[in-house]
Every structure is written in structure tokens, then in C-alpha cells.
Scaffold this motif. Structure first.
Motif, PDB file in Angstrom:
ATOM      1  N   ALA A   1       0.679  15.631  -3.112  1.00  0.00           N
ATOM      2  CA  ALA A   1       1.006  15.417  -1.698  1.00  0.00           C
ATOM      3  C   ALA A   1       0.023  16.136  -0.776  1.00  0.00           C
ATOM      4  CB  ALA A   1       2.437  15.862  -1.423  1.00  0.00           C
ATOM      5  N   GLU A   2      -0.259  17.413  -1.066  1.00  0.00           N
ATOM      6  CA  GLU A   2      -1.193  18.168  -0.228  1.00  0.00           C
ATOM      7  C   GLU A   2      -2.606  17.604  -0.343  1.00  0.00           C
ATOM      8  OE1 GLU A   2      -0.549  20.488   1.941  1.00  0.00           O
ATOM      9  OE2 GLU A   2       1.618  20.307   1.532  1.00  0.00           O
ATOM     10  N   LEU A   3      -2.942  17.194  -1.536  1.00  0.00           N
ATOM     11  CA  LEU A   3      -4.270  16.627  -1.737  1.00  0.00           C
ATOM     12  C   LEU A   3      -4.415  15.303  -0.991  1.00  0.00           C
ATOM     13  CD1 LEU A   3      -6.700  17.653  -3.294  1.00  0.00           C
ATOM     14  CD2 LEU A   3      -6.008  16.239  -5.230  1.00  0.00           C
ATOM     15  N   LYS A   4      -3.330  14.555  -0.898  1.00  0.00           N
ATOM     16  CA  LYS A   4      -3.369  13.291  -0.171  1.00  0.00           C
ATOM     17  C   LYS A   4      -3.600  13.529   1.318  1.00  0.00           C
ATOM     18  CE  LYS A   4      -0.837   9.015   0.652  1.00  0.00           C
ATOM     19  NZ  LYS A   4       0.389   8.220   0.388  1.00  0.00           N
ATOM     20  N   LYS A   5      -2.988  14.592   1.859  1.00  0.00           N
ATOM     21  CA  LYS A   5      -3.213  14.915   3.270  1.00  0.00           C
ATOM     22  C   LYS A   5      -4.680  15.257   3.519  1.00  0.00           C
ATOM     23  CE  LYS A   5       1.483  16.682   4.035  1.00  0.00           C
ATOM     24  NZ  LYS A   5       2.289  17.883   4.390  1.00  0.00           N
ATOM     25  N   LYS A   6      -5.256  16.055   2.658  1.00  0.00           N
ATOM     26  CA  LYS A   6      -6.667  16.423   2.809  1.00  0.00           C
ATOM     27  C   LYS A   6      -7.570  15.205   2.652  1.00  0.00           C
ATOM     28  CE  LYS A   6      -6.000  21.130   1.026  1.00  0.00           C
ATOM     29  NZ  LYS A   6      -6.378  22.112  -0.036  1.00  0.00           N
ATOM     30  N   LEU A   7      -7.181  14.294   1.748  1.00  0.00           N
ATOM     31  CA  LEU A   7      -7.982  13.090   1.532  1.00  0.00           C
ATOM     32  C   LEU A   7      -8.004  12.219   2.788  1.00  0.00           C
ATOM     33  CD1 LEU A   7      -9.635  11.478  -0.517  1.00  0.00           C
ATOM     34  CD2 LEU A   7      -7.511  10.328  -1.200  1.00  0.00           C
ATOM     35  N   LYS A   8      -6.878  12.145   3.467  1.00  0.00           N
ATOM     36  CA  LYS A   8      -6.820  11.379   4.713  1.00  0.00           C
ATOM     37  C   LYS A   8      -7.750  11.978   5.769  1.00  0.00           C
ATOM     38  CE  LYS A   8      -2.112   9.560   4.244  1.00  0.00           C
ATOM     39  NZ  LYS A   8      -0.741   9.551   4.830  1.00  0.00           N
ATOM     40  N   VAL A   9      -7.760  13.312   5.839  1.00  0.00           N
ATOM     41  CA  VAL A   9      -8.645  13.978   6.795  1.00  0.00           C
ATOM     42  C   VAL A   9     -10.101  13.705   6.451  1.00  0.00           C
ATOM     43  CG1 VAL A   9      -9.374  16.220   7.704  1.00  0.00           C
ATOM     44  CG2 VAL A   9      -6.943  15.769   7.294  1.00  0.00           C
TER      45      VAL A   9
ATOM     46  N   LEU B   1      -6.685   4.818  -3.281  1.00  0.00           N
ATOM     47  CA  LEU B   1      -5.801   5.992  -3.277  1.00  0.00           C
ATOM     48  C   LEU B   1      -4.915   6.061  -2.044  1.00  0.00           C
ATOM     49  CD1 LEU B   1      -8.255   8.732  -4.616  1.00  0.00           C
ATOM     50  CD2 LEU B   1      -6.537   7.452  -5.889  1.00  0.00           C
ATOM     51  N   LEU B   2      -5.446   5.644  -0.895  1.00  0.00           N
ATOM     52  CA  LEU B   2      -4.686   5.777   0.355  1.00  0.00           C
ATOM     53  C   LEU B   2      -4.015   4.476   0.779  1.00  0.00           C
ATOM     54  CD1 LEU B   2      -7.187   7.972   2.399  1.00  0.00           C
ATOM     55  CD2 LEU B   2      -5.127   8.704   1.194  1.00  0.00           C
ATOM     56  N   GLY B   3      -4.613   3.341   0.462  1.00  0.00           N
ATOM     57  CA  GLY B   3      -4.043   2.069   0.857  1.00  0.00           C
ATOM     58  C   GLY B   3      -4.187   1.819   2.345  1.00  0.00           C
TER      59      GLY B   3
ATOM     60  N   LYS C   1      -0.427  10.750 -10.821  1.00  0.00           N
ATOM     61  CA  LYS C   1       0.048  10.683  -9.444  1.00  0.00           C
ATOM     62  C   LYS C   1      -0.845  11.549  -8.563  1.00  0.00           C
ATOM     63  CE  LYS C   1       3.823   8.092  -9.747  1.00  0.00           C
ATOM     64  NZ  LYS C   1       4.013   6.850  -8.979  1.00  0.00           N
ATOM     65  N   LEU C   2      -0.920  11.208  -7.300  1.00  0.00           N
ATOM     66  CA  LEU C   2      -1.698  11.970  -6.332  1.00  0.00           C
ATOM     67  C   LEU C   2      -0.845  13.099  -5.769  1.00  0.00           C
ATOM     68  CD1 LEU C   2      -4.486  11.971  -4.951  1.00  0.00           C
ATOM     69  CD2 LEU C   2      -3.485  10.561  -3.133  1.00  0.00           C
TER      70      LEU C   2
ATOM     71  N   PRO D   1      -2.282   1.927  -4.554  1.00  0.00           N
ATOM     72  CA  PRO D   1      -1.927   3.092  -3.726  1.00  0.00           C
ATOM     73  C   PRO D   1      -0.456   3.476  -3.840  1.00  0.00           C
ATOM     74  CG  PRO D   1      -3.317   1.584  -2.496  1.00  0.00           C
ATOM     75  CD  PRO D   1      -2.938   0.878  -3.749  1.00  0.00           C
ATOM     76  N   LEU D   2       0.414   2.482  -4.005  1.00  0.00           N
ATOM     77  CA  LEU D   2       1.839   2.785  -4.180  1.00  0.00           C
ATOM     78  C   LEU D   2       2.095   3.383  -5.553  1.00  0.00           C
ATOM     79  CD1 LEU D   2       3.474  -0.409  -2.618  1.00  0.00           C
ATOM     80  CD2 LEU D   2       2.944   1.757  -1.510  1.00  0.00           C
ATOM     81  N   HIS D   3       1.344   2.915  -6.537  1.00  0.00           N
ATOM     82  CA  HIS D   3       1.520   3.408  -7.907  1.00  0.00           C
ATOM     83  C   HIS D   3       1.198   4.906  -8.016  1.00  0.00           C
ATOM     84  CE1 HIS D   3       1.450   3.871 -12.165  1.00  0.00           C
ATOM     85  NE2 HIS D   3       0.117   3.876 -12.266  1.00  0.00           N
ATOM     86  N   VAL D   4       0.180   5.368  -7.293  1.00  0.00           N
ATOM     87  CA  VAL D   4      -0.220   6.780  -7.375  1.00  0.00           C
ATOM     88  C   VAL D   4       0.386   7.613  -6.257  1.00  0.00           C
ATOM     89  CG1 VAL D   4      -2.382   6.176  -8.513  1.00  0.00           C
ATOM     90  CG2 VAL D   4      -2.336   6.390  -6.026  1.00  0.00           C
TER      91      VAL D   4
END
Length: 762
Positions: free
Chosen positions: A343-351, A372-374, A340-341, A395-398
């Protein structure tokens, strides 16, 4: 409930006059010197008995005894006479016109209830046909024929009906039969796979079953719309798509071994490198570093796409020194380790993505962000249906915070935004693509309905059964709903009417292959018809009614009272409730003899006794001589084989059997025998002294016996009067009286004395 006074009135006023006016009786009305006639003597004596009963019944000073006999309120019987009211309108004090009630005859509540039940049975039996009015069933391959005994299951559990020619249909039916016979212990998924393999299923249908069994391979652990179930579906769907992609790469490499130069290198990395060497993909502008002479992002993407995150992590070690994609590398490594991704890492990935989106040209690098982001533009690699769906689901799976709303967006894109017009633009022959998109996005109901509408009835039914038994199928609330019901509040959520689907499927062989039909109908157990009946019980009752094979379906009783098992025992440990339902339906349709046997088969002796008592009571009142003989014969057999019948119902039936014999003796003019039976029954007083005792015991007389008392009085009195006339004629011809020839010698002193005096005067 029948009133004693009413009984008395019916005897006194309806038919007694007819008896007296009989021509044979009139022939013996010559008066003697003492003004005595046979008619007047018998008439006075009978009227005295009945009058005494009426006087005792209406006597006001016996209030305590009345309460003792019938309780505080006594017996309240509604009048049978219509109560006419004035048709004139009257004005109330407020000037409002008061309309009087219309004349309403009394309603027999018992008959009304029976009519309602009879209508309910006929409605249930026609339920299958009603369901198919809006959605006709497929045309039967063979004309419907009655089921033969040879068509029943053999001891080894196999059954093949000679009237069925569809081998696939039989194979799938046989696998379902094995599943039901094992009571769910065998894996229905494996059994369906065996049916697909043994039936030689290929082409589009083979791919359909691959889609089905890859996603539905275990029972749900939560509700159909629970987040846990959704997460499991996403995991299984992604694994299936990754497996398909890996098989695709393997096929390409095997076809181009010289170019691929795999050289026996094991693992995903070796397969990916060999696949990329073949050069089947278009050229692109790679970014950052390379590994083994291949672009790093390209190798990493193919490892991720094939589902081997560990192999992808190995290639990412070379990219740690690139700060512009550090978050992407960290995110892929985190997924490889935790699935799973963060949550904080996903925010940074979006940036990071927003920062790189303008100048990143490598399509594989962009595709990894999309995976990863969809919701990102990944059209460059979403070139096939499988790739497109994978970019929607992965993206939903992770996602660390998966919600049903996110999954609904994917479902909406498949079924509504694109829909049938996009996936099946060239006609129904391309149903496979739309089915795959629906199935992998968790829209099982729509996918099954699609198969059904495209003519794949065998596969649609068994896919639906598989989804139902594993807990993934949303079923419609009403069995009369359309095949597919779309939720008004959420267009992505549908419900399938499994009852309608299975009924349409079994329609072509329900009469010629009852064992196989029962397998499918058993799946509908718990679903109710509009009248509230269980569909399975109703289907069994209907099958017995249409085929007449009650012994084969329900079993039969042996001479020693044991029950031989039938087809129904393969589904239920105790089928007595179903057999009782069939018996009740059979009773309502007037087949009383078969209903009695079925009640005994269901160990419901009390119900059988009630039915026999009711039939005997009605038949006696109707004076059906032939039917009463049959009823009494069956009732005597019932008394010999019954077990566990309630004492009260058994006693009622025994009384009615005796009354039936009494009627027979009366018709045969066997007055002395009839009089002896009547005396033992103690239902009709024949002497004034008996009136008080019998009236006091009247409240203990069963209702069904009370109903025949008026007719019993008429038959008995007519028999006795005719016998008295014959005795009088015999004495006159002999010229003297024989006190022992009159049957009234011990019970009717008044008649005896008068007859003797009349004879001596002559």
C-alpha cells in the motif's frame, strides 16, 4: 360432517314416499277386516324405527349422554339451505344506508380445495409452455415422438435416442449424465473438456470453451460477490491472458526460427529475447539501459506480460542505479516476491508517475506503470482484445486493497461503455470477442445470454450448467423472469433464469428422450414454480402425464410387493417424495387407479386407502354400478399388498368395501344376505331397541361412511320392502303363512304378527 338427523330426514322425506308409491307395492294394499295392509304395516314399523331415532336424537333430558357422545358442543353442521335476507335497505341511527347481505349458498370447502389443487396441477403442467411464450424455443430437429422402451438407459449408463441426430448435443448430454450419476464425484470441468474435444469443437466455439474452462476451474469458496471470489477470478483471468500471450510468442518464434536464434535457451527470458529478435513490433524510443542488446524496459514488460515476475526481476537489477524510476523497480520486485503491491509503495509509485509522466517516452516503461496502477494511458500496447483486458485486470489483481467497486468499473467499461455495438459492430458472427470480454471480466450471466441469443444453444446451456455447479452463476429469484434480469441498482450485476434456459433447450426432445430430459430437469431441483412447486418434481409429473411411461420413470411394484427401480433412482436415494407428488397430481386429474398404484410405489399406503375410500364413497352415492365393481376389486387387492396403512383409514376402507357388497346384494334382491351384512355393520337400526345403541356409537362412524348412509338406508329399505312384498304374495298364493319364510321373523315381530294374521284371515 353429515348430521344423523339430516340423514334421517333425507330417508324419511325424499325417497321413502317413492318406495311406498311403487306400483308393485300398491297392488297389495287391500285392507283386511282388521284394517291391516302390507303397506301400512311396513310403513308403520319403519316410521317407528326412524321416529324413535329422531326422538332419541332430539330428547332434551339426555344432556349428559349427549355430551358423552359428542363432546361439550355436540355436532355442529351448517345448514344446506340458502339463507335469504330481506332486500330492503334500512337506515341506521346515523342515517347511513345499510345494505343487507346477498343470498349466499353454502360452499363445500372440500370440493373447493380440490378444485384449487386441480387448477394448480394444470398450471404447473403448463409451466414449461408458459415460460416459452415470450421466448420461443428452437425448432425441434425431429418431430416429437413417444419414448420407446429401447430408448431407456442401458445397464452401462449410456443412452442414445434414435430420434436425435445432433452428435454434439448427445455428447454433452452424456457427459452431464456421467457427472450426475457419479453424484458430483467426477469433475464437471474435465467432463465438459472431454465433450468439447470428442465433439470436434473448433473455431470460435473452441476459443469460447478455452475462455470458460480457464476461468472456471474450481468451486467458489465464498459468495459470488465476495471479495475472495473476485480475487480468484482476477487471478485466473490474468493467468489465462498471460498464458495466451506466452503461446503467441512461442508461435511467432517457431515460425521464424532462423531470425529468432533461440538456440535452445530455456525459460521466459530466452523466449522473450527470441521473440523480440523477430522484430514484429513497431520501432520506439527506448530509455535507460539495455540487456543482451535489447531495451531493458521492453524485456521487462514482456516478462511481466507473460506472467513470469521472477524473470522480470532479474532484468531490473541493471536499473537500480536509475533514481528516477527507483520506485517502479522496487514495486515490480515486491510484486515478484509477494504477488501483491504494498500500500505504501503504491502511494510512492503514484507520486513517481506524476513526476515522470511528462517526459517518459518509452512505451514499455509507461505500460509497466499502467500494469501496476491502472487507469493510465496504455493504448500504445493495448492493441489487441487480450492486451486491453489484461491492462484492465492486472492492476486489480496486484492491488493491495481490492474492492468490488473497482471491479465494477471494469465491468461497466466492457458491457455498458463499449458494449455490444463496439465488440459486435460487424454482426452476431463476431460474438466471440464480446463473449471473451464479458467472461474474463466476470460477467458470466451476460456472456451465457449472448451465446444463447447468437444461436449457440448447446454451448450456452452447458456453460451455464458449469457455472451453476461451481457456484459462479447468479440465478434469478423467480422462475418466470426473463432470461436475463439486470439489477436496477447496479447495471453491471445480472441474474440468469436457468430454468427458462434449460426448459427452452429440452423442449425439442422432452417427449422423445425422457432420460436425457430428466438429467437437465434435475439441475432445476430447488427452483420453484409460481405456485410454489419444485420444478424438478413438477417436470417428472409432467413427463409421466405426457408419455405414460410411469413404470420406466418411477419404477414398478413386483407381485411380491418389492419396488423395481426406475430412472428417478439415478438422481435420488429415496424418490418417494417425488413419486408421491406424481401420485397426488394423478389423483387430482381423476386417474384414481394409477394414483393408487403410485401411492403404493411411494410406500404411502395411507394415502392410497384415503383415495380408495373417497372414490368408493362418491361412487356409491352416484350409484355407478360398473365403477363400484372395479373400485371394490382394486380395494381388495390393495388390502392384500399394503404395508403400514393407518388402522383408522384401513378400517374406513374395509367398511366401505362391505357397504359396496351390501349395495350389490340389494341390487340383486338378495335381501337375506343384505340384511345379514347390515346387521354386522351395525350402522342402521332395524329394531327399536337398537336405536339407542347405534346412535350412541354414531360418533365413531368415519366421515366417508356417514356420507353414504342415506343411500345405504334407501337401498336397504327398498330391498327389504320388496322382499316383504314378495313374501306376502307367496303366502297368499299358498293359502297359509309359514313363519320361517319371512326374513323379519327374528327381527320384526310386529310385521311378522300382522302378516300371519292377514294370512289366517284369508
Amino acid at each position: 360432517m353429515l348430521h344423523f338427523g339430516e340423514m334421517d330426514g333425507r330417508v324419511d322425506h325424499q325417497d321413502f314416499g317413492q318406495i311406498i308409491r311403487n306400483s308393485l307395492f300398491q297392488a297389495h294394499t287391500e285392507e283386511n277386516p282388521n284394517n291391516f295392509t302390507v303397506r301400512s304395516g311396513v310403513e308403520q314399523e319403519l316410521c317407528g324405527i326412524l321416529g324413535g331415532a329422531e326422538g332419541h336424537w332430539l330428547r332434551e333430558q339426555l344432556a349428559v349422554q349427549k355430551k358423552l357422545m359428542f363432546g361439550e358442543r355436540g355436532i355442529e353442521i351448517p345448514s344446506r339451505q340458502a339463507q335469504a335476507r330481506s332486500t330492503e335497505e334500512t337506515l341506521t341511527e346515523d342515517g347511513i344506508v345499510e345494505v343487507p347481505h346477498a343470498v349466499v349458498d353454502d360452499i363445500d370447502e372440500e370440493e373447493l380445495d380440490e378444485d384449487i389443487l386441480r387448477v394448480k396441477v394444470e398450471t404447473d403442467r403448463a409451466f414449461f409452455n408458459h415460460m416459452l411464450l415470450a421466448r420461443p424455443a428452437a425448432v425441434p430437429m425431429n418431430p416429437a415422438q413417444a419414448m420407446d422402451r429401447d430408448d431407456l438407459p442401458l445397464q452401462n449408463g449410456t443412452f442414445v435416442n434414435k430420434n436425435i441426430s445432433d452428435r454434439r448435443e448427445l455428447l454433452f448430454g452424456d457427459k452431464l449424465h456421467k457427472f450426475l450419476k457419479s453424484q458430483g464425484k467426477k469433475s464437471i470441468v474435465e467432463l465438459m473438456k472431454e465433450a468439447v474435444e470428442e465433439s470436434g469443437t473448433d473455431g470460435a466455439l473452441f476459443d469460447v470453451w478455452n475462455d470458460v474452462t480457464s476461468v472456471l476451474n474450481r468451486k467458489t469458496v465464498a459468495g459470488r460477490d465476495d471479495v475472495t471470489t473476485t480475487a480468484n477470478l482476477l487471478e485466473d483471468a490474468c493467468k489465462y491472458l498471460q498464458k495466451v500471450f506466452t503461446e503467441h510468442m512461442q508461435t511467432v518464434v517457431e515460425r521464424n526460427l532462423e531470425v529468432a536464434e533461440r538456440g535452445g535457451v530455456p525459460g521466459t527470458r530466452g523466449l522473450v529475447n527470441a521473440f523480440l529478435k523477430v522484430g514484429t513490433e513497431e520501432s520506439f524510443q527506448p530509455e535507460d539501459d539495455s540487456i543482451d542488446g535489447l531495451p531493458t524496459w521492453q524485456v521487462t514488460y514482456h516478462c511481466v506480460r507473460s506472467g513470469d515476475m521472477q524473470a522480470a526481476a532479474e532484468t531490473l537489477n541493471r536499473l537500480k542505479s536509475f533514481p528516477q524510476c527507483a520506485t517502479l523497480v522496487a514495486s515490480l520486485n515486491h510484486v515478484a516476491k509477494h504477488k501483491k503491491l504494498d500500500a505504501e509503495l503504491k502511494k510512492k509509485l503514484k507520486v513517481e508517475w506524476r513526476h515522470n509522466v511528462g517526459h517518459t517516452k518509452d512505451k514499455y516503461k509507461r505500460a509497466l506503470y499502467a500494469a501496476l496502477l491502472g487507469g493510465l494511458e496504455s493504448a500504445a500496447l493495448a492493441d489487441t482484445l487480450e492486451n486491453w483486458i489484461w491492462f484492465k485486470l492486472h492492476p486489480l489483481h496486484v492491488d493491495p486493497h481490492l474492492t468490488p467497486l473497482l471491479f465494477q468499473e471494469v465491468q461497466k467499461a466492457v458491457s455498458i461503455d463499449y458494449g455490444e455495438q463496439y465488440f459486435m459492430s460487424n454482426g452476431p458472427s463476431e460474438y466471440q470477442y464480446f463473449f471473451t470480454a464479458l467472461w474474463l471480466s466476470g460477467q458470466f450471466e451476460r456472456a451465457i445470454y449472448l451465446l444463447h441469443e447468437c444461436g449457440q444453444r448447446v454451448d450456452s446451456v452447458h456453460v451455464a450448467i458449469l457455472a451453476h455447479k461451481l457456484g459462479y452463476l447468479r440465478m434469478s429469484k423467480k422462475s418466470t423472469d426473463e432470461m436475463l434480469v439486470v439489477d436496477q441498482n447496479d447495471a453491471t450485476k445480472c441474474h440468469l433464469n436457468l430454468a427458462r434456459l434449460i426448459v427452452a433447450y429440452t423442449k425439442s426432445f422432452e417427449l422423445i428422450d425422457v432420460p436425457r430430459s430428466l438429467d437437465y430437469w434435475f439441475l432445476l431441483r430447488g427452483i420453484t414454480t409460481p405456485t410454489g412447486s419444485d420444478v424438478f418434481e413438477m417436470a417428472v409429473s409432467r413427463a409421466v402425464y405426457l408419455t405414460g411411461q410411469s413404470d420406466a420413470i418411477l419404477g414398478k411394484l413386483t407381485p411380491d410387493g418389492r419396488r423395481e427401480k426406475g430412472l428417478i433412482d439415478e438422481y435420488l436415494d429415496d424418490p418417494s417424495d417425488v413419486i408421491c407428488r406424481v401420485a397426488n397430481d394423478t389423483e387430482l386429474t381423476g386417474e384414481w387407479d394409477q394414483a393408487v398404484g403410485l401411492y403404493l410405489l411411494a410406500s404411502k399406503s395411507t394415502n392410497a386407502a384415503k383415495l380408495l375410500a373417497s372414490e368408493i364413497s362418491e361412487t356409491l352415492r352416484a350409484d355407478n354400478k360398473d365403477k363400484i365393481v372395479d373400485l371394490v376389486h382394486v380395494a381388495e387387492q390393495f388390502k392384500r399388498v399394503q404395508k403400514g396403512c393407518q388402522a383408522s383409514e384401513y378400517a374406513t376402507l374395509s367398511h366401505l368395501i362391505d357397504i359396496g357388497y351390501l349395495f350389490e346384494h340389494c341390487r340383486n334382491e338378495e335381501a337375506e344376505t343384505a340384511y345379514g351384512i347390515s346387521s354386522k355393520l351395525r350402522l342402521i337400526p332395524t329394531e327399536p331397541d337398537q336405536v339407542t345403541v347405534i346412535v350412541n356409537e354414531f360418533h365413531m362412524v368415519p366421515q366417508k361412511v356417514r356420507e353414504v348412509l342415506p343411500d345405504l338406508c334407501l337401498h336397504l329399505m327398498k330391498c327389504l320392502v320388496d322382499h316383504c312384498i314378495r313374501q306376502s304374495t307367496t303366502q297368499s298364493n299358498r293359502g297359509g303363512a309359514n313363519p320361517h319364510t319371512s326374513m323379519f321373523s327374528s327381527s320384526n315381530r310386529y310385521v311378522k304378527q300382522k302378516l300371519g294374521r292377514h294370512a289366517s284371515n284369508n
